[in-house]
Motif scaffolding. Structure first.
Motif, mmCIF file in Angstrom:
data_model
loop_
_atom_site.group_PDB
_atom_site.id
_atom_site.type_symbol
_atom_site.label_atom_id
_atom_site.label_comp_id
_atom_site.label_asym_id
_atom_site.label_seq_id
_atom_site.Cartn_x
_atom_site.Cartn_y
_atom_site.Cartn_z
ATOM 1 N N ALA A 1 6.355 11.705 -1.304
ATOM 2 C CA ALA A 1 6.558 10.258 -1.259
ATOM 3 C C ALA A 1 7.758 9.921 -2.135
ATOM 4 O O ALA A 1 8.069 10.647 -3.086
ATOM 5 C CB ALA A 1 5.316 9.522 -1.740
ATOM 6 N N ASP B 1 7.802 2.177 4.209
ATOM 7 C CA ASP B 1 6.431 1.846 4.577
ATOM 8 C C ASP B 1 5.946 0.603 3.839
ATOM 9 O O ASP B 1 5.004 -0.049 4.279
ATOM 10 C CB ASP B 1 5.507 3.031 4.246
ATOM 11 C CG ASP B 1 5.882 4.269 5.034
ATOM 12 O OD1 ASP B 1 5.495 4.347 6.207
ATOM 13 O OD2 ASP B 1 6.583 5.141 4.484
ATOM 14 N N LEU C 1 1.636 4.734 0.621
ATOM 15 C CA LEU C 1 2.296 6.028 0.684
ATOM 16 C C LEU C 1 1.338 7.160 1.068
ATOM 17 O O LEU C 1 1.713 8.329 1.040
ATOM 18 C CB LEU C 1 2.959 6.340 -0.670
ATOM 19 C CG LEU C 1 4.049 5.350 -1.093
ATOM 20 C CD1 LEU C 1 4.542 5.674 -2.501
ATOM 21 C CD2 LEU C 1 5.213 5.359 -0.101
ATOM 22 N N ILE D 1 5.811 12.976 -6.216
ATOM 23 C CA ILE D 1 6.233 11.604 -5.940
ATOM 24 C C ILE D 1 7.563 11.373 -6.651
ATOM 25 O O ILE D 1 7.657 11.533 -7.875
ATOM 26 C CB ILE D 1 5.183 10.587 -6.416
ATOM 27 C CG1 ILE D 1 3.813 10.925 -5.822
ATOM 28 C CG2 ILE D 1 5.604 9.159 -6.036
ATOM 29 C CD1 ILE D 1 2.656 10.171 -6.457
ATOM 30 N N LYS E 1 6.858 9.664 2.812
ATOM 31 C CA LYS E 1 6.514 8.239 2.914
ATOM 32 C C LYS E 1 7.339 7.519 1.854
ATOM 33 O O LYS E 1 7.548 8.045 0.753
ATOM 34 C CB LYS E 1 5.031 8.028 2.672
ATOM 35 C CG LYS E 1 4.139 8.760 3.642
ATOM 36 C CD LYS E 1 4.025 8.014 4.959
ATOM 37 C CE LYS E 1 2.789 7.164 4.993
ATOM 38 N NZ LYS E 1 2.631 6.448 6.284
#
Length: 425
Positions: free
Chosen positions: A130, A183, A422, A56, A152
């Motif tokens: 993400a 998102d 996510l 992430i 994402k």
């Protein structure tokens, strides 16, 4: 979605300007004593290996933005024990402060420039699952290329200036193209949520979040330094003026001179926002005729003023006093983070120009956790009142601490919303 002409033009310009931009940012980091190999992270050359599994990526440009997400990373890390985190920022100062407070399973890199070559290298190496962008960092290519790589994406703590909002509003096709990648967009307040929708952010994905700076946690402290400083000060009363900008120190010094007439033993710890201004601020102090010592020279407090012109030690000065004035607020700069002061169990004084934290200061003022001042006389009067009335001072400190504690309980909600949006759960 069709690629806007302005985006294609921007890409072409970024390629043409890359040699000049890369030379500038690399030289700037090297002048700040960043090793050459790390400075080259700005053109996409990674200096750490990518961990296996879910990655992430958090991107935050400024020092404040970077520190504001560390608690969120920590909370998401607890909920996702197999995930790893990458945090990027652009300055040597942010890198140094992040290194002091790095959460588990997290690495830092300098952010790649918003141009095809650096971003291709960066995304090929890190390939984040993400990506979370903080506040106002809307680099078109960084966002679109990250989206194209399959990550994402979310924008948190969203806050754009009036100028930025107007600029994006004039380019609706580009704004829609850039903002469509997210998102989830969490803004700092309702007004910003409405503003984001007006500039063509997807309305169904925009929601009010929370100011992440309320979750950053207390600044780091050095107990040995605090002990030595307390010993040097003895029982002298003390106040702190922190994160002052050019043009504000004169007001602070004028207030201190007024206070010394009634409180001759009063000591001021003065910490300019940019430590490299230490020499300039020292000259201002000398011009007042007040005695001072200099932290960057290794001195301990003595005389009327302690010039704290060092980086990363602000938490120590907050720990020493329960009266703190925050700069960046006597002039239209926007103010600085009052949560850090309150978390250190001190009451907050600030100038009136706090538009970066307008709602926060309004709530803190209503609760009695902060007070706004207009000038040197007003600042001196507020500090005098706190010095003369210990009950009032203790109540202000308690209210400030309770205000921050009430905010931190909301962090789990934000972490959960990000994890769901996510696709990380």
């Amino acid at each position: 979605m069709r690629v806007p002409f302005l985006y294609r033009t921007y890409v072409a310009l970024s390629m043409a300007l890359l040699p000049f931009a890369s030379r500038h940012v690399i030289n700037k980091l090297r002048k700040a004593d960043v090793p050459t190999h790390r400075a080259h992270e700005r053109i996409g050359h990674a200096t750490e290996n990518r961990a296996e599994g879910t990655l992430i990526w958090f991107h935050a440009a400024s020092v404040g933005e970077s520190l504001s997400v560390l608690a969120l990373i920590t909370r998401m890390g607890a909920a996702l024990p197999d995930a790893h985190f990458l945090i990027t920022s652009g300055t040597a100062t942010s890198a140094a402060l992040i290194a002091q407070r790095m959460p588990p399973r997290c690495v830092h890199q300098f952010a790649p420039l918003d141009a095809p070559g650096p971003l291709k290298r960066f995304l090929k190496h890190w390939h984040p699952d993400a990506a979370v962008f903080v506040e106002s960092e809307l680099w078109p290519q960084m966002l679109r290329r990250t989206h194209a790589a399959g990550a994402k994406m979310a924008l948190v703590n969203a806050r754009l200036s009036e100028g930025s909002l107007k600029a994006w509003a004039k380019r609706p096709k580009l704004a829609a193209y850039v903002l469509d990648v997210f998102d989830l967009i969490l803004t700092q307040n309702d007004a910003m949520a409405e503003a984001m929708v007006r500039i063509h952010a997807p309305a169904a994905r925009v929601a009010r979040g929370q100011n992440l700076k309320s979750f950053a946690g207390p600044l780091p402290t050095d107990e040995d330094l605090i002990f030595e400083t307390r010993a040097a000060l003895g029982h002298r009363p003390l106040w702190v003026a922190a994160s002052t900008h050019e043009g504000e120190e004169k007001t602070v010094l004028a207030a201190h001179k007024l206070l010394l007439e009634k409180h001759p033993d009063l000591h001021l710890i003065l910490g300019p926002r940019h430590p490299e201004r230490g020499t300039q601020v020292a000259q201002l102090i000398s011009d007042t005729g007040l005695s001072y010592t200099h932290r960057s020279r290794g001195d301990l407090p003595e005389g009327a003023i302690y010039l704290a012109d060092t980086l990363g030690e602000l938490g120590n000065w907050y720990a020493l006093s329960d009266i703190v004035f925050l700069g960046g607020s006597l002039l239209p700069i926007g103010g600085h983070n009052p949560f850090e002061v309150a978390q250190s169990e001190a009451t907050v004084l600030s100038g009136n120009h706090v538009f970066n934290f307008a709602e926060t200061y309004a709530d803190m003022e209503t609760a009695g956790a902060a007070r706004l001042v207009a000038d040197a006389e007003d600042l001196a009067a507020q500090i005098d009142g706190l010095l003369c009335d210990s009950q009032r001072r203790n109540t202000a400190v308690t209210v400030a601490k309770n205000f921050v504690n009430a905010e931190t309980g909301k962090l789990d909600i934000i972490a959960s919303r990000l994890i769901n949006a996510l696709g990380l759960s």
